[in-house]
Motif scaffolding. Sequence first.
Motif, PDB file in Angstrom:
ATOM      1  N   ALA A   1      51.259  37.257  80.545  1.00 31.90           N
ATOM      2  CA  ALA A   1      51.744  36.172  79.697  1.00 31.90           C
ATOM      3  C   ALA A   1      50.665  35.722  78.714  1.00 31.90           C
ATOM      4  O   ALA A   1      50.944  35.484  77.525  1.00 31.90           O
ATOM      5  CB  ALA A   1      52.194  34.991  80.559  1.00 31.90           C
ATOM      6  N   ALA A   2      49.430  35.618  79.199  1.00 29.97           N
ATOM      7  CA  ALA A   2      48.324  35.217  78.318  1.00 29.97           C
ATOM      8  C   ALA A   2      48.064  36.278  77.256  1.00 29.97           C
ATOM      9  O   ALA A   2      47.773  35.954  76.090  1.00 29.97           O
ATOM     10  CB  ALA A   2      47.064  34.962  79.139  1.00 29.97           C
ATOM     11  N   LEU A   3      48.157  37.557  77.635  1.00 30.40           N
ATOM     12  CA  LEU A   3      47.986  38.631  76.652  1.00 30.40           C
ATOM     13  C   LEU A   3      49.056  38.564  75.574  1.00 30.40           C
ATOM     14  O   LEU A   3      48.782  38.778  74.389  1.00 30.40           O
ATOM     15  CB  LEU A   3      48.038  39.999  77.339  1.00 30.40           C
ATOM     16  N   ALA A   4      50.278  38.297  75.983  1.00 26.92           N
ATOM     17  CA  ALA A   4      51.365  38.190  75.006  1.00 26.92           C
ATOM     18  C   ALA A   4      51.089  37.062  74.016  1.00 26.92           C
ATOM     19  O   ALA A   4      51.320  37.206  72.806  1.00 26.92           O
ATOM     20  CB  ALA A   4      52.690  37.953  75.738  1.00 26.92           C
ATOM     21  N   LEU A   5      50.580  35.937  74.518  1.00 27.03           N
ATOM     22  CA  LEU A   5      50.221  34.837  73.628  1.00 27.03           C
ATOM     23  C   LEU A   5      49.087  35.229  72.688  1.00 27.03           C
ATOM     24  O   LEU A   5      49.090  34.865  71.506  1.00 27.03           O
ATOM     25  CB  LEU A   5      49.813  33.613  74.455  1.00 27.03           C
ATOM     26  N   ALA A   6      48.119  35.977  73.209  1.00 27.80           N
ATOM     27  CA  ALA A   6      46.995  36.418  72.378  1.00 27.80           C
ATOM     28  C   ALA A   6      47.483  37.303  71.237  1.00 27.80           C
ATOM     29  O   ALA A   6      47.053  37.152  70.083  1.00 27.80           O
ATOM     30  CB  ALA A   6      45.970  37.159  73.230  1.00 27.80           C
ATOM     31  N   TRP A   7      48.368  38.239  71.531  1.00 29.98           N
ATOM     32  CA  TRP A   7      48.897  39.109  70.483  1.00 29.98           C
ATOM     33  C   TRP A   7      49.760  38.322  69.498  1.00 29.98           C
ATOM     34  O   TRP A   7      49.760  38.598  68.286  1.00 29.98           O
ATOM     35  CB  TRP A   7      49.691  40.270  71.083  1.00 29.98           C
ATOM     36  N   TYR A   8      50.509  37.352  70.002  1.00 35.41           N
ATOM     37  CA  TYR A   8      51.307  36.504  69.113  1.00 35.41           C
ATOM     38  C   TYR A   8      50.391  35.789  68.119  1.00 35.41           C
ATOM     39  O   TYR A   8      50.667  35.737  66.911  1.00 35.41           O
ATOM     40  CB  TYR A   8      52.109  35.494  69.931  1.00 35.41           C
TER      41      TYR A   8
END
Length: 447
Positions: free
Chosen positions: A311-318
């Motif tokens: 979830a944190a990685l997805a936010l980082a890419w966003y």
Amino acid sequence: MSAHGKLVGAATLKRLRLARGWSLSGCARAIIDKAAELGQPLDVSVASVQRTVARWESSKGPILPGDRYQLLLAHLYARTADGQTSLGAGSDFAELLDALAHLGEGEQRLGELRMLLVKTATDGGGGLLALLGPSTQLALSTVLADPSRLDEGLLDAMRLAVGDVNGQVGSVPFVRVQLLLAPIVESCRRLLDAAVPEPLLPGLQAVAAQAYTLAGRAAFETRDDEASRALYAEATAAAGGIGSPWRRAVVHMSHALVTLYSTPGIEAAQRLVDAAVRDARAGESVTVRARAHALQAEFAARAGKERHAQAALALAWYDMDSDRDGDPAPTSFSPAHLRGFEGVTSLYVGDPAEAHDYFAQSAEALKAPRERVQRAIVSTDQALARIRLDAPESAAELLHGCIDAASVTGGRVASIRLRRARGDLRPWRREDWFADLDDHLIDSLGA
């Protein structure tokens, strides 16, 4: 390069020469003498070098000095008439680089010349004052004697100088980074304790936060954890007074990584990561927010929390893919860095083959001198992935390059990760290639 640009470069070289009181032949003799002093004697006559100097300064068709002559000119103009090293804005050395740029030299070569002269300055015991031009050195001395005279021009020069030192990370050992930073760290402390003009206080705090953070990192890398903690505390306090939460988030992230490797467990470092995420979300830098979410993903993965990590990685890419126009820190984090965090996440809670590919992509993109330390860390993690993929000898081959990089910079994190990788290879300790790796580690890092 335009014809006009070349003429500007030629005129600058001529002006520099005349300012030293050199005729064409006098400049030629100075170049020959400098070559001999550096142990690189020129097997040419004064008349020959004089003709070469004239071609550089020609008003009709000036030419770019060759690499060897560029090096000799750099050493000549890096020193003032009284023998002091001066590399900052307004110095003869800075003007030389500008002239070479006008004559067609590329940024990479100019950067290499600058890094080489910074190394030379620290070899000779010089510090950050060498990175400040003569007028800035005088202005800093004046302001330290009377802090009420602080102005925007001096703050800009100090900011550029700290950025210049930051740019040397990966090119010089961290002990030299400390040497370069020491004068400005002390200057910031004295000015923050004094009565500077109120409108300039946030700018001073921003410079101080950057200087203290970098100094805290350097202290950690040189195994002075007590000094590191004190510097990070100062950096946090300075950043907290600016009114830009993203700046404090940057301090927290650097402090978190240092704490991870200097304090048992991950709880203390985790608290810093959480604080960084809060500040980053409240700040105006999308790039810093991406970096904070990436670090959050790494810590979740280390704790075995796969869902939280993803979830944190997805936010980082966003964040990374968002519009970053006007971002106050657009170059502080890149997709290449984020690939490395994806690799760490996969290494701890995913597929080692996937982790290996992420690390390979990240290492391939981290080519700048400033990224050498990070590339060594990423490549060491890539070797760990190879071990888990049952390719230990291939992992050892990769680690040799990591050892070389770590020995150049003295990076503590890279050394710690290297020793951990070596521990994971112990099942193969009777292999010849393991003995070679062990010898390389001992020779280069002492362990």
